[in-house]
Design a protein around this motif. Structure first.
Motif, short mmCIF file in Angstrom:
data_model
loop_
_atom_site.label_atom_id
_atom_site.label_comp_id
_atom_site.label_asym_id
_atom_site.label_seq_id
_atom_site.Cartn_x
_atom_site.Cartn_y
_atom_site.Cartn_z
N ILE A 1 0.84 -1.20 0.00
CA ILE A 1 0.00 0.00 0.00
C ILE A 1 0.87 1.25 0.00
CG2 ILE A 1 -1.68 1.31 1.39
CD1 ILE A 1 -2.78 -1.50 2.29
N ALA A 2 1.94 1.23 0.81
CA ALA A 2 2.85 2.38 0.87
C ALA A 2 3.52 2.61 -0.49
CB ALA A 2 3.90 2.15 1.95
N LEU A 3 3.89 1.51 -1.15
CA LEU A 3 4.49 1.62 -2.49
C LEU A 3 3.52 2.25 -3.48
CD1 LEU A 3 6.34 -1.69 -3.48
CD2 LEU A 3 7.34 0.58 -3.15
N ARG A 4 2.30 1.75 -3.46
CA ARG A 4 1.28 2.21 -4.39
C ARG A 4 0.97 3.69 -4.19
NH1 ARG A 4 -3.97 -1.10 -3.76
NH2 ARG A 4 -4.28 0.42 -2.10
N ASN A 5 0.97 4.10 -2.90
CA ASN A 5 0.69 5.51 -2.59
C ASN A 5 1.91 6.41 -2.74
OD1 ASN A 5 -1.82 4.56 -1.95
ND2 ASN A 5 -1.55 4.69 0.27
N GLY A 6 3.06 5.80 -3.06
CA GLY A 6 4.29 6.59 -3.16
C GLY A 6 4.72 7.20 -1.83
N ASP A 7 4.39 6.54 -0.72
CA ASP A 7 4.76 7.05 0.61
C ASP A 7 6.29 7.09 0.75
OD1 ASP A 7 2.13 7.15 1.19
OD2 ASP A 7 2.12 5.52 2.67
N THR A 8 6.77 8.15 1.39
CA THR A 8 8.22 8.28 1.56
C THR A 8 8.77 7.23 2.53
OG1 THR A 8 7.76 9.97 3.21
CG2 THR A 8 8.39 10.74 1.03
N ASP A 9 7.91 6.70 3.39
CA ASP A 9 8.41 5.71 4.36
C ASP A 9 8.22 4.26 3.89
OD1 ASP A 9 5.71 5.72 4.64
OD2 ASP A 9 5.70 5.82 6.83
N ALA A 10 7.96 4.07 2.61
CA ALA A 10 7.75 2.70 2.09
C ALA A 10 8.93 1.80 2.42
CB ALA A 10 7.49 2.73 0.59
N GLU A 11 10.15 2.32 2.20
CA GLU A 11 11.35 1.52 2.43
C GLU A 11 11.48 1.12 3.91
OE1 GLU A 11 14.32 -0.50 0.35
OE2 GLU A 11 12.53 0.60 -0.30
#
Lengths: 208, 208
Positions: B110-120
């Motif tokens: 979900i974080a990847l899809r939303n382009g969240d900066t904390d995905a990593e």
């Protein structure tokens, strides 16, 4: 006689419904409770459990991990899993849906415990919406139920999980008695079943 | 003849193992796939489903919600749920543990899809640790297995869930072939079962 040993923390949590099934079935079991959180006992036990977690049910030494797998096992064995394959599926579905709500709800409990500044945000955006979505589903099921049980015409492990979870919400101020009257009525029906009432009155009283 | 209709998105995801069980059992079923995400079809269907979610299995019009409840229902019916109550409990436990990993893993997607900066950060602190903890459990089970199946001496729905999940990780770059060789070997064994191979070769190819 088969020797059942159910090991969990000093809590109701993910083991309580299995304890209740065993008690309702009149099956004696060793009710092992170890201190919550880190402890020498848990440090010693953890690497010996199948998945590094508790609850674990030991059946004459054969170990079963995972709370809901344990619960389904004892419920099928003693007649609390639904009377037909279709009833079983619905009992399963209600309890699977419970976990889908319990996991996001737990985020709020963890944030509270850690004193996170965004606890309130998690509560309002994640945890309570998950609770409300689930409770609306349950209310809909109970409105259609003729027996007052969630599935079929007798108590199943779905009733036990839902009723006990409400205890936890009530004890911790996450549920007020004027919300979801159908759930409160259901809880009262379940927890007043004579054999269950007896269990509740004599079990250790824990916050969770 | 009983009419089975399995409705899900255009994805393997939470419906694929049930489709595979039906195919392995030689049972014809209506394989309804609606577009992923929001669509007029989903808007229309959602309020009519028991829990506002898919997959839903309809058995001559009787609807069963929740992916794992559906999977257990078809698996018990057609002999893919384990051969004894103890095998059933272990199949259940492995799949319940799967959900305990899949839910935190999904946070990363979900974080990847939303382009969240904390995905990593989510990947490294939450999702991959959950994956690795699960894969170590599975490796341990497979190391002890004499049959090469996760439970007992024949294929169960636990094998199907685990093997198909690996496909998803591989297709999306979340698993490289030199990690967890026991899992890769297990996947190959399962997905080369002749009837399953036939299904995999002819099913719609989807990313998830």
């Amino acid at each position: 006689m088969v020797h059942y040993k159910l090991t969990y923390f000093e809590a109701r949590g993910y083991a309580e419904a299995s304890r209740q099934v065993l008690h309702l079935a009149g099956v004696e079991f060793e009710d092992v409770r170890i201190p919550m959180g880190s402890s020498p006992q848990w440090d010693e036990l953890k690497p010996k459990t199948p998945f590094g977690q508790i609850p674990v049910l030991s059946v004459d030494g054969f170990e079963i991990p995972q709370s809901m797998a344990i619960l389904r096992y004892v419920s099928r064995k003693f007649g609390f899993a639904g009377k037909t394959p279709e009833e079983e599926a619905w009992v399963d579905a209600i309890v699977d849906q419970f976990k889908d709500y319990a996991i996001p709800f737990r985020q709020y409990l963890i944030a509270l415990r850690n004193g996170d500044t965004d606890a309130e945000k998690i509560k309002n955006e994640v945890s309570f919406p998950a609770r409300d979505a689930y409770f609306k589903i349950l209310t809909g099921i109970l409105e259609k139920s003729k027996s007052g049980f969630l599935v079929g015409d007798s108590v199943t492990f779905a009733d036990l999980v839902v009723a006990d979870n409400l205890v936890t919400l009530q004890k911790n101020g996450f549920f007020t008695s004027d919300e979801y009257p159908k759930l409160v009525e259901h809880q009262s029906k379940i927890q007043n079943l004579p054999k269950l009432k007896e269990w509740i009155e004599t079990r250790p009283d824990t916050q969770f």
